[in-house]
Every structure is written in C-alpha cells, then in structure tokens.
Design an enzyme around this catalytic site. Sequence first.
Site, PDB file in Angstrom:
ATOM      1  N   GLU A  44      10.367  -5.789   3.001  1.00  0.00           N
ATOM      2  CA  GLU A  44       9.302  -5.540   3.933  1.00  0.00           C
ATOM      3  C   GLU A  44       8.104  -6.254   3.679  1.00  0.00           C
ATOM      4  O   GLU A  44       7.802  -6.560   2.346  1.00  0.00           O
ATOM      5  CB  GLU A  44       9.156  -3.926   3.708  1.00  0.00           C
ATOM      6  CG  GLU A  44       7.872  -3.347   4.294  1.00  0.00           C
ATOM      7  CD  GLU A  44       7.767  -1.860   4.255  1.00  0.00           C
ATOM      8  OE1 GLU A  44       6.775  -1.383   4.485  1.00  0.00           O
ATOM      9  OE2 GLU A  44       8.672  -1.405   3.506  1.00  0.00           O
TER      10      GLU A  44
ATOM     11  N   ASP B 201       4.427  -6.001   4.387  1.00  0.00           N
ATOM     12  CA  ASP B 201       3.439  -5.121   4.939  1.00  0.00           C
ATOM     13  C   ASP B 201       1.951  -6.022   4.850  1.00  0.00           C
ATOM     14  O   ASP B 201       1.192  -6.111   3.986  1.00  0.00           O
ATOM     15  CB  ASP B 201       2.667  -3.944   3.764  1.00  0.00           C
ATOM     16  CG  ASP B 201       3.934  -2.844   3.980  1.00  0.00           C
ATOM     17  OD1 ASP B 201       4.549  -2.607   4.970  1.00  0.00           O
ATOM     18  OD2 ASP B 201       4.255  -2.218   2.838  1.00  0.00           O
TER      19      ASP B 201
ATOM     20  N   GLU C 290      -1.681  -2.355   6.054  1.00  0.00           N
ATOM     21  CA  GLU C 290      -1.714  -0.873   5.961  1.00  0.00           C
ATOM     22  C   GLU C 290      -3.228  -0.387   5.826  1.00  0.00           C
ATOM     23  O   GLU C 290      -4.027  -0.877   4.917  1.00  0.00           O
ATOM     24  CB  GLU C 290      -0.851  -0.492   4.660  1.00  0.00           C
ATOM     25  CG  GLU C 290       0.657  -0.693   5.186  1.00  0.00           C
ATOM     26  CD  GLU C 290       1.591   0.067   4.128  1.00  0.00           C
ATOM     27  OE1 GLU C 290       2.015   0.767   4.609  1.00  0.00           O
ATOM     28  OE2 GLU C 290       1.692  -0.289   2.933  1.00  0.00           O
TER      29      GLU C 290
ATOM     30  N   HIS D 299       7.152  -6.547  -0.527  1.00  0.00           N
ATOM     31  CA  HIS D 299       8.232  -5.672  -0.996  1.00  0.00           C
ATOM     32  C   HIS D 299       9.621  -6.380  -1.007  1.00  0.00           C
ATOM     33  O   HIS D 299      10.267  -6.387  -0.010  1.00  0.00           O
ATOM     34  CB  HIS D 299       8.499  -4.299  -0.203  1.00  0.00           C
ATOM     35  CG  HIS D 299       7.211  -3.558  -0.242  1.00  0.00           C
ATOM     36  ND1 HIS D 299       7.032  -2.256  -0.900  1.00  0.00           N
ATOM     37  CD2 HIS D 299       6.045  -3.519   0.847  1.00  0.00           C
ATOM     38  CE1 HIS D 299       5.972  -1.857  -0.682  1.00  0.00           C
ATOM     39  NE2 HIS D 299       5.190  -2.576   0.198  1.00  0.00           N
TER      40      HIS D 299
END
Length: 444
Positions: free
Chosen positions: A227, A229, A232, A243
């Site tokens: 992942e 991101d 956020e 991640h």
Amino acid sequence: MSRKLAFASLLAAAAAQGAGNQQTETHPKMTWKRCSAPGSCTTVNGEVVIDANWRWLHLDGGTDNCYDGNEWTGCSSESECTSSCVLEGADYTKTYGAKTSGDALSLQFVTKHEYGTNIGSRLYLMASQSKYQMFTLMGNEFTFDVELSTLDCGLNGALYFVMMDADGGTSRYSSNTAGAKYGTGYCDAQCARDLKFVGGKANVEGWKPSDNDANAGVGPMGGCCPEMDVWESNSHSSAVTPHPCETVEYHVCETTNCGGTYSDDRFAGGCDANGCDFNPYRMGVQDFYGAGKTVDTSKEFTVVTQFSEGLIYQFFVQDGVKIDMPNTTVQGVEGNKINEEFCKNQFAAFDDRDRFNEVGGWSKMNEALRGEWVLVMSLWDDHYANMLWLDSSYPPEKASQPGGDRGDCPQDSGVPSDVESQHASATVTYSNIRFGPIGSTVEV
C-alpha cells in the site's frame, strides 16, 4: 455419465461471486491527465467505480438480502454464499453521495437514501468498464488538487495506491465473475478482514459483527497487498506513508496470520501495517499544515508526490507558490523526504517497532513501486482508533512524547457516532489528477 458431467459443469459455473440485474451498473465519468513534460499533458477519459463492499448483496434471482446491517443473513456457508449471492449496480449520487464533474470526484461523508444511510465510500479509477487503471509509480510523480476544508477531526480523506489485480481478481479466482466492473478485489497492508468477499470467496464462516459499527464486521480471511498512502488527511493533519509487504502482489491471509487493524497481533502478518510515515505535525512542525497555516486547508491546494529508487518526496502548491515539505525538527531525524535513513532514524527516535524493515524494507518497497497499482479515492471514519493516529495523540499514553502527537485534535475527538452526526455533510473533492515522469506534472 455425460449428463452427470454436464450437471457438474453447471454447478461449477453457478458457484461464483457474480453480478445481479436489479440495477444497471453505470460508472461515473472522470478525466485525468497523462503528462510527458511541464505543460505537455494529454487528457485521458476515465471512469470510477465504487468498492464491492458498499454494494447491495442479495440472493441471485430475487431481492432477499445476503447481508443486512453488519450480519450475513441469506446464507450461512462459504460455498453457499459465494454461489448464491450477487453484487448489485449502484446509484452513485443518491445512495453513496459520490459524484463526478469533468476531472473532479466529490465524496460526501453521510448520505441518507430511501433504503437507509450510507457512511463514507471507497472508489477506484477505471481504464475501462472492466479494468482498473494501472499506474507504475517508480520514476514518476502523481499530482492532484484537493479541497477538504470541511473534514474535521476523526475524518480521513484518503487518496492512495494498492496492488490490486487489474481485473478485480477474475483471472486469479474463477469464483469471481463480477470483477473490477463491480469494484471487487480490494487489498491493503492492513490485510483487510472487513471485506465480505476475499479471494473470490464469501468471508462468512466465523464472521463477527462489529459492536460499534452498524454496517461492518470482521471475517476470517483478509486481502493483503503493498500500500502506498499518498494522502491521508483532514483539515488538521496529513501523512504520506509507504507500506511494504513480503509478498509483492495480492494475497490472502487467514485469522492469526493476518495482523493489521483487524487482528489481536498487529504485526502477525506479512505486511507493514504501520508504515514509515511523514506527518509534518508528528515530525515537529506544528505550524505547517492546517487552516490558516503554511499549507492552508481552508482552501484548495495541490499535492505532488515523487517516487524514485529508495525515495519518496512530497510537496505542495497553493496560490501558485511551491511549498516544500518542512524539514523534521525531531532529534536524531533529519530531512523532509522518506528514505532508508529517515525511516531507520524515525523508528529509533519514536521507539517504534521497525516492521518496515522486518518485511523487507526498501528492497520490497522498490519492487512494489516498479509494479502496477490501482488508485483509490475514499472518505472514512475510524471505528477502531477514532483516527487519533492521524490527527491527535496516539497511542494516548504517548502524548507529549517523541512521535506521540500527530495533530491538534483532542484525544476525545473522532468518535464515529459524534463525527457521523455532527459532520454528516463533510465533503472531500479530488480533482485535476496528473501523472507522468518526475518534473512533468506541475509548473512552479
């Protein structure tokens, strides 16, 4: 013998996570730009699709629910639910509060409709009716504009990438016949176990309804993948977070081997659920991001994220001015970019477990960045930690300690019932998406 084989073949064909015919699925159109150099961008005609988890799930050939509230109701076993239940088409604006206009997607937090109330949403950018748009991040930059002035404490307008299959899993799992057209195949570094279907199978056996979320629960299987991101955020805090996972593609975990948000042992799975984040507030610069601050969240701004070997860098543009990510002021940590040294020093300074390197670190993250990713655009609240990990002190006992303070929201903020009643009309708008080689998407 031939008649028995034919009957068996029919059963196999019916045993599928399929699509219903109660409502036609029509994806909202959304344009974006593919760039080759500053000022040289080509418009791409795309569309968006809402995730399968939000859809009406009912028995094939009728209208009886397979899932109602936060419980499975129309079937009881993995095989029965997989073969009997179908995903329905969506009314994007009336039911889910999601609408597009040109190059913009707006998501409203709470939407009341004739069948009940919808909370949040998660949508994907499509290349066609049946395939997700795929992005290779390494050596490129991803840029978008965002308006999030109404996103208060406890909300998260998240724009990110995950390594979902382009077809939503139909090639990998023959039991999934609905595919990307119906938003199937989600995965992330939390090894999401709140999904009704994982790996083309109903996640029903051992499903536990949530005790504080009327629409959600946790099943035995989780959908896992790397992942990235990119964003956020709410109007108080923001974070960019890679991640990595040991397995650099979509894969399925089960119960105690999943880790992440939905498991007792957060670090039990093969993905880094925490990631290596750069949140300016957490890195000691508390006057950088927020209403009236350097990046003023009371009005629209541009987010630019660049990906290169072992390095992720993000900066902003507002009112025509480039705003660099601030240098950290945390003792023992230097710089304003995410790289191996930053991550290593951050984990040490914050006394956090370095799960990032335990699952392969930058070697695995670089491998993932060279692969293909699906763009996710979402708006959600947090029934597990009230979003305190993004915008307040978390864990609460680490308040005022290095890395503990992540935003200026009170520790009693973000309770979903409060957020849903007080900020129902909150809306985030993502627009003017641009993608291309580093340096190609903005002129500043």
